[in-house]
Design an enzyme around this catalytic site. Structure first.
Site, PDB file in Angstrom:
ATOM      1  CE1 TYR A 163      -3.266   2.929   0.441  1.00 10.33           C
ATOM      2  CE2 TYR A 163      -2.285   3.286   2.605  1.00 10.33           C
ATOM      3  CZ  TYR A 163      -3.117   3.698   1.578  1.00 10.33           C
ATOM      4  OH  TYR A 163      -3.798   4.893   1.690  1.00 10.33           O
ATOM      5  NE  ARG A 170      -2.930   7.639  -3.873  1.00 10.45           N
ATOM      6  CZ  ARG A 170      -3.876   7.248  -3.025  1.00 10.45           C
ATOM      7  NH1 ARG A 170      -5.119   7.070  -3.455  1.00 10.45           N
ATOM      8  NH2 ARG A 170      -3.617   7.012  -1.753  1.00 10.45           N
ATOM      9  CE1 TYR A 223      -4.372   9.947   8.025  1.00  8.78           C
ATOM     10  CE2 TYR A 223      -3.791   8.221   6.486  1.00  8.78           C
ATOM     11  CZ  TYR A 223      -4.725   8.838   7.290  1.00  8.78           C
ATOM     12  OH  TYR A 223      -5.997   8.336   7.349  1.00  8.78           O
ATOM     13  NE  ARG A 236      -9.541  11.642   6.195  1.00  9.37           N
ATOM     14  CZ  ARG A 236      -8.798  10.565   6.391  1.00  9.37           C
ATOM     15  NH1 ARG A 236      -9.111   9.404   5.819  1.00  9.37           N
ATOM     16  NH2 ARG A 236      -7.724  10.636   7.140  1.00  9.37           N
ATOM     17  CD  GLU A 343     -11.208   1.783   3.118  1.00 11.91           C
ATOM     18  OE1 GLU A 343     -10.105   1.550   3.666  1.00 11.91           O
ATOM     19  OE2 GLU A 343     -11.339   2.076   1.924  1.00 11.91           O
TER      20      GLU A 343
END
Ligand code: 3EB
Length: 358
Positions: A163, A170, A223, A236, A343
């Site tokens: 991930y 990305r 983060y 979000r 999730e």
């Protein structure tokens, strides 16, 4: 508030077994979608951008497609590996790539030092570059939503969790195409599939989308580095006005407060924390929207549960919290932190229907 049913966009959860029986009229209105089945299905409508993802339905459940329809006149196209369909306002596209190191251009220094990017990172960067290239060329600059799926999402390889490799690729693509990696970034989800390559779908518009953050969570793009060398590039939620209707796309939402995982090992408490986060995001969206009044019980939900045996617990908590039947789709999938068990993503402001699974 205008009824969502009048908007141009609508969502249908359709059993994959019914895909082949749909009318030409149905096909004409399909913008694109994602089919979840084990193993991934082959669908013989190459002109429709339907992403086929290898994912496990809940026990007793069947393979389901999340199909987005538009009232606009639509036209299909291809750009490299990307299949897409566009109308005046919206473009939906998808691509599936095998992971290979040769995809992304490497700079001279890394070639000289023989430092190859991990294949997933290179493939992710190449995919996102190609997507942005297409959107710039066709004039749909604003991405409302990305869907990301690849296997073994929590597996460590090349000294980094996969991930995290994905996040590096990305972010590099966002930067190389001149896109912001903080603030107004697209909504997204990222899940572990059961098998296959890297699968990405996206919905983009000519209208600018507003990124929405959750006041009780640190923005993912901020983060700290304990979660990987590059922060994830997603907001979000995304809010966009389509032909006078505000439409909301809530990203995959987990049991995270601040930047920390809450309730490790307790799937019921994690589910309630996800829903609490979604409630806060909905409240933020309602503050920003001039036309809509989003409510938890008229959103459509997709719920990813790590362990099959937790499915019933998650379902019970969701039904208790939301309090009314809404279209929901459950899948078994790995979530992007090893300690996250569930999730939940959601969307609203569009009509939605579910064939026998509401
Ligand atoms: C989180 O909040 C949980 O990397 O695109 C949720 C939604 C998550 C999207 C992404 C990751 C992504 O950090 C994980």
């Amino acid at each position: 508030m205008k009824p969502a049913g009048e908007g141009i966009l609508s969502l249908e959860y359709l059993p994959a077994s019914r895909l082949g029986q749909q009318s030409q009229h149905w096909r004409d209105s399909v913008l694109g979608g994602i089919c979840f089945s084990r193993p991934a299905i082959r669908f013989d409508a190459a002109e429709l951008p339907l992403l086929s993802v290898d994912m496990i339905p809940p026990p007793g459940g069947e393979a389901i497609c999340e199909v987005w329809h538009s009232r606009e006149a639509l036209q299909s196209g291809r750009h490299g590996a990307i299949r897409y369909r566009q109308g005046d306002a919206l473009l939906f596209g998808c691509l599936s790539l095998e992971e290979s190191a040769a995809e992304a251009p490497r700079d001279a220094a890394s070639v000289a030092a023989s430092v190859a990017s991990p294949p997933l990172q290179a493939t992710t960067e190449a995919a996102y570059r190609k997507i942005f290239e297409l959107l710039e060329a066709r004039g749909y600059p604003s991405v409302l939503r990305f869907w990301n799926y690849f296997p073994a999402i929590n597996l460590e390889s090349h000294a980094m969790e996969r991930y995290r490799q994905f996040n590096v690729g990305r972010q590099d693509a966002f930067i190389s195409r001149g896109r912001s990696v903080i603030g107004n970034v697209p909504a997204a989800c990222a899940l572990g599939s059961a098998a296959g390559g890297l699968h990405i779908a996206f919905l983009a518009s000519r209208e600018v989308a507003i990124g929405i953050e959750n006041p009780r969570q640190v923005s993912a793009y901020n983060y700290p580095s304990q979660y990987g060398p590059r922060s994830p590039s997603f907001s979000r939620a995304g809010l966009v006005n389509l032909a006078g209707h505000d439409v909301l796309f809530i990203s995959g939402t987990a049991s995270i407060v601040g930047h920390q995982t809450m309730h490790p090992g307790d799937v019921a408490a994690q589910t309630r924390e996800c829903l609490q986060n979604i409630a806060f995001v909905v409240e933020e969206a309602n503050r920003m929207s001039t036309t809509a009044d989003f409510r938890l019980n008229d959103l459509a939900y997709t719920i990813y549960v790590r362990h099959t045996e937790d499915m019933d617990t998650v379902r019970r908590e969701i039904e208790r919290f939301i309090g009314a039947p809404t279209p929901t789709l459950y899948m078994q999938a790995d979530v992007c932190r090893a300690d996250l068990l569930v999730e939940i993503e959601a969307s609203g402001g569009h009509a939605s229907s579910a064939y026998g699974i509401a």
